[in-house]
Design a protein around this motif. Structure first.
Motif, short mmCIF file in Angstrom:
data_model
loop_
_atom_site.label_atom_id
_atom_site.label_comp_id
_atom_site.label_asym_id
_atom_site.label_seq_id
_atom_site.Cartn_x
_atom_site.Cartn_y
_atom_site.Cartn_z
N GLN A 154 0.88 -1.12 0.10
CA GLN A 154 -0.21 -0.03 0.00
C GLN A 154 0.82 1.35 -0.10
O GLN A 154 0.69 2.35 -0.50
CB GLN A 154 -1.00 0.03 1.14
N VAL A 155 2.08 1.22 0.63
CA VAL A 155 2.91 2.21 0.55
C VAL A 155 3.43 2.35 -0.83
O VAL A 155 3.70 3.40 -1.37
CB VAL A 155 4.05 2.00 1.67
N ASP A 156 3.93 1.46 -1.26
CA ASP A 156 4.70 1.40 -2.62
C ASP A 156 3.78 1.92 -3.80
O ASP A 156 4.07 2.50 -4.69
CB ASP A 156 4.84 -0.25 -3.21
N ALA A 157 2.32 1.64 -3.45
CA ALA A 157 1.42 2.18 -4.46
C ALA A 157 0.86 3.75 -4.20
O ALA A 157 0.19 4.20 -5.00
CB ALA A 157 -0.04 1.11 -4.50
N GLY A 158 1.56 4.15 -3.18
CA GLY A 158 0.96 5.40 -2.89
C GLY A 158 -0.33 5.67 -2.14
O GLY A 158 -0.63 7.02 -1.92
N ARG A 159 -0.78 4.60 -1.80
CA ARG A 159 -2.16 4.76 -0.93
C ARG A 159 -1.76 5.05 0.44
O ARG A 159 -2.88 5.52 1.13
CB ARG A 159 -2.99 3.51 -1.13
N ALA A 160 -0.77 4.84 0.97
CA ALA A 160 -0.41 5.21 2.55
C ALA A 160 0.97 5.59 2.57
O ALA A 160 1.78 5.12 1.91
CB ALA A 160 -0.38 3.84 3.16
N LYS A 161 1.14 6.64 3.22
CA LYS A 161 2.42 7.33 3.49
C LYS A 161 3.23 6.31 4.48
O LYS A 161 4.44 6.44 4.31
CB LYS A 161 2.48 8.80 4.05
N SER A 162 2.63 5.92 5.49
CA SER A 162 3.30 5.20 6.60
C SER A 162 2.23 4.08 6.93
O SER A 162 1.05 4.29 6.75
CB SER A 162 3.79 6.15 7.70
N ILE A 163 2.82 2.96 7.51
CA ILE A 163 1.98 1.92 7.88
C ILE A 163 2.46 1.48 9.57
O ILE A 163 3.57 1.74 10.05
CB ILE A 163 2.11 0.86 6.98
N GLY A 164 1.29 1.09 10.26
CA GLY A 164 1.69 0.61 11.45
C GLY A 164 0.57 -0.45 12.11
O GLY A 164 0.05 -1.15 11.31
N LEU A 165 0.59 -0.52 13.26
CA LEU A 165 0.10 -1.64 13.93
C LEU A 165 -0.75 -0.97 15.05
O LEU A 165 -0.57 0.13 15.61
CB LEU A 165 1.08 -2.76 14.63
N SER A 166 -1.88 -1.75 15.35
CA SER A 166 -2.74 -1.50 16.53
C SER A 166 -3.02 -2.52 17.52
O SER A 166 -3.41 -3.89 16.60
CB SER A 166 -3.92 -0.88 16.14
N ASN A 167 -3.09 -2.45 18.66
CA ASN A 167 -3.47 -3.85 19.68
C ASN A 167 -2.34 -5.02 19.47
O ASN A 167 -2.77 -6.17 19.70
CB ASN A 167 -4.74 -4.06 19.62
N TYR A 168 -1.24 -4.90 18.70
CA TYR A 168 -0.07 -5.95 18.79
C TYR A 168 0.44 -5.90 20.13
O TYR A 168 0.78 -4.89 20.74
CB TYR A 168 0.67 -5.52 17.49
N ASN A 169 0.96 -7.09 20.61
CA ASN A 169 1.97 -7.25 21.75
C ASN A 169 3.22 -7.29 21.33
O ASN A 169 3.65 -7.45 20.00
CB ASN A 169 1.48 -8.47 22.52
N ILE A 170 4.10 -7.28 22.14
CA ILE A 170 5.83 -7.42 21.76
C ILE A 170 6.04 -8.72 20.93
O ILE A 170 6.81 -8.38 20.10
CB ILE A 170 6.61 -7.27 23.24
N SER A 171 5.49 -9.66 21.30
CA SER A 171 5.94 -10.98 20.30
C SER A 171 5.30 -10.87 18.85
O SER A 171 6.21 -11.02 17.89
CB SER A 171 5.14 -12.19 21.13
N GLN A 172 4.10 -10.16 18.66
CA GLN A 172 3.90 -10.19 17.47
C GLN A 172 4.33 -8.93 16.68
O GLN A 172 4.76 -9.07 15.37
CB GLN A 172 2.17 -9.93 17.59
N ILE A 173 4.68 -7.81 17.30
CA ILE A 173 5.62 -6.85 16.79
C ILE A 173 6.73 -7.43 16.29
O ILE A 173 7.24 -6.91 15.18
CB ILE A 173 5.71 -5.52 17.65
N THR A 174 7.52 -8.13 17.16
CA THR A 174 8.67 -8.91 16.90
C THR A 174 8.81 -9.72 15.76
O THR A 174 9.75 -9.42 14.59
CB THR A 174 9.35 -9.73 17.94
N THR A 175 7.62 -10.38 15.35
CA THR A 175 7.40 -11.23 14.07
C THR A 175 7.57 -10.23 13.03
O THR A 175 7.98 -10.69 11.93
CB THR A 175 6.21 -11.99 14.37
N VAL A 176 6.72 -9.36 13.16
CA VAL A 176 6.52 -8.19 11.92
C VAL A 176 7.85 -7.75 11.73
O VAL A 176 8.43 -7.57 10.24
CB VAL A 176 5.67 -7.19 12.27
#
Length: 333
Positions: A154-176
Motif C-alpha cells: 500500500q505504501v509502494d502504491a502511494g495509498r499510504a504514506k506510513s503503515i503501523g500496528l494497533s493492539n499488537y503485543n511485543i511478540s507479534q511486533i517482533t514477528t513483523v
C-alpha cells in the motif's frame, strides 16, 4: 490553539502529538459537527477506522475544508485502519481502497492493522463478519509477515504514506519486524495514567516505533458503548476524579483531562482523545502552554495500576479471546 508538538516518523512525516479520536461516533451529523469543531480548534491529526463506520462523514468534512482552500491536504495527518475482516492477504488492498473512497482521499498518512486477529469476510454481515451459529467466524492463525507485506504494498502504491500496528503485543511486533522491509512507524494501543505499559513503550522506543495512546483518559464513556452492544457494563478507572491528578490540575490551573494528556506527551506518547462536546474538544488540545515538573511527573508515574486498569479487552468481539493471535495474553504485553 494548534498542536505545537509533533513526532517525526521514519518517513520524515511530522505526526501531530495530539490527535482527534472518533471511536463510538457514528451519527453523520454528530460526526460532521465534531470534525468541524476539531479542525476549527487546530486539530490536524484525525484518527478513524473502517469499523467505526464514520469514514464517509469525516471524508465529507475534510473535502469541504480542502476544496474551500481553508486547508491543504498536506496540512492534515489522517489515520485509518484495516478491519478485522481485512486481516487476510487477499483483502488488504480491497479495504485500503474502500477506506480511501469513503474518505475521498488519494492516500492516508497512516494505515494501521487494527487488530491481529482475522475474521471471515461476508459482504452482507454486520461489520462484514461471517456469522455462523450466532457468532463471528475467525480466520486461522494470522500470518503476520504475509499481511505486513501486503501493507507494504500500500505504501509502494502511494495509498499510504506510513503503515503501523494497533493492539499488537511485543511478540507479534517482533514477528513483523523480523521480515519487514518497511518497519512499523507507529503502534496504537490503550494507554493512560493507570495503564502506562512501560515495557511495551521501552520496546517501541528501541525499535523506532512511535506509540499512540487511544483511550488516553481511560474511556469514561465506554459503558454506553457496551450497553449498545448488549454487554454488561464494567467498573472503569476514574482518572478524571483522582485527587492526585486534581491537585496537579489545580496547581497549573488546568483540568484533570489536560493533565492526563500532557503526561502522555511528556513521556513521548501521542494521544487521540475523543469527544463530541465543543468545550472538551477545545480543552483537550489546549495542553501546549504548560509543563508538568519533575514532582508532578513522579506523582503521576506512581498512579500506575497495570492490566487491571485496561478498559478495552476486545472480549466483546466473539471468538477473539480464544484465537491464537489474541494479543492480551498474560506476560505478552
Amino acid at each position: 490553539m494548534a498542536s505545537k508538538i509533533s513526532f517525526t516518523l521514519p518517513t520524515g512525516q511530522k505526526m501531530p502529538a495530539l490527535g482527534y479520536g472518533t471511536f463510538e461516533t457514528k451519527d453523520e451529523q454528530e460526526v460532521e459537527a465534531a470534525i468541524n469543531a476539531a479542525l476549527e480548534q487546530g486539530y490536524r491529526h484525525i484518527d478513524t477506522a473502517f469499523v467505526y463506520e464514520n469514514e464517509k462523514p469525516i471524508g465529507k468534512v475534510i473535502n469541504q475544508w480542502i476544496s474551500s482552500g481553508k486547508l491543504k491536504r498536506e496540512d492534515l495527518f489522517i489515520t485509518t485502519k484495516l478491519p478485522m475482516v481485512g486481516v487476510h492477504v487477499d483483502r488488504v488492498e480491497m479495504f485500503m481502497k474502500k477506506s480511501l473512497e469513503n474518505l475521498q482521499l488519494d492516500y492516508v498518512d497512516m494505515y494501521l492493522i487494527h487488530f491481529p486477529v482475522g475474521y471471515k469476510y461476508h459482504e452482507g454481515g454486520p461489520h462484514m463478519f461471517l456469522i455462523e451459529n450466532g457468532a463471528a467466524v475467525t480466520e486461522p492463525k494470522t500470518d503476520h509477515a504475509a499481511i505486513w507485506k501486503k501493507m507494504e504494498e500500500q505504501v509502494d502504491a502511494g495509498r499510504a504514506k506510513s503503515i503501523g500496528l494497533s493492539n499488537y503485543n511485543i511478540s507479534q511486533i517482533t514477528t513483523v519486524l523480523q521480515s519487514a522491509r518497511i518497519k512499523p512507524a507507529t503502534l496504537q494501543v490503550e494507554m493512560h495514567l493507570y495503564l502506562q505499559q512501560r515495557n511495551l513503550r521501552e520496546f517501541c522506543k528501541k525499535n523506532g516505533i512511535t506509540v499512540v495512546a487511544y483511550s488516553p483518559l481511560a474511556n469514561p464513556n465506554l459503558n454506553k458503548f457496551l450497553e449498545k452492544m448488549g454487554i454488561k457494563s464494567k467498573q472503569l478507572p476514574d482518572i478524571l476524579n483522582n485527587p492526585v491528578v486534581g491537585k496537579i490540575a489545580q496547581k497549573h490551573k488546568k483540568t484533570a483531562a489536560q493533565v492526563a494528556l500532557r503526561f502522555l506527551l511528556q513521556i513521548g506518547v501521542a494521544a487521540i482523545p475523543k469527544s463530541v462536546t465543543p468545550k472538551r474538544i477545545e480543552e483537550n488540545i489546549s495542553i501546549f502552554d504548560f509543563n508538568l515538573d519533575g514532582n508532578d511527573m513522579k506523582a503521576l508515574h506512581n498512579l500506575e495500576v497495570g492490566e487491571a486498569a485496561r478498559t478495552v479487552d476486545f472480549k466483546a468481539i466473539p471468538g477473539a479471546e480464544k484465537h491464537p493471535d489474541y494479543p492480551l495474553k498474560q506476560n505478552e504485553y
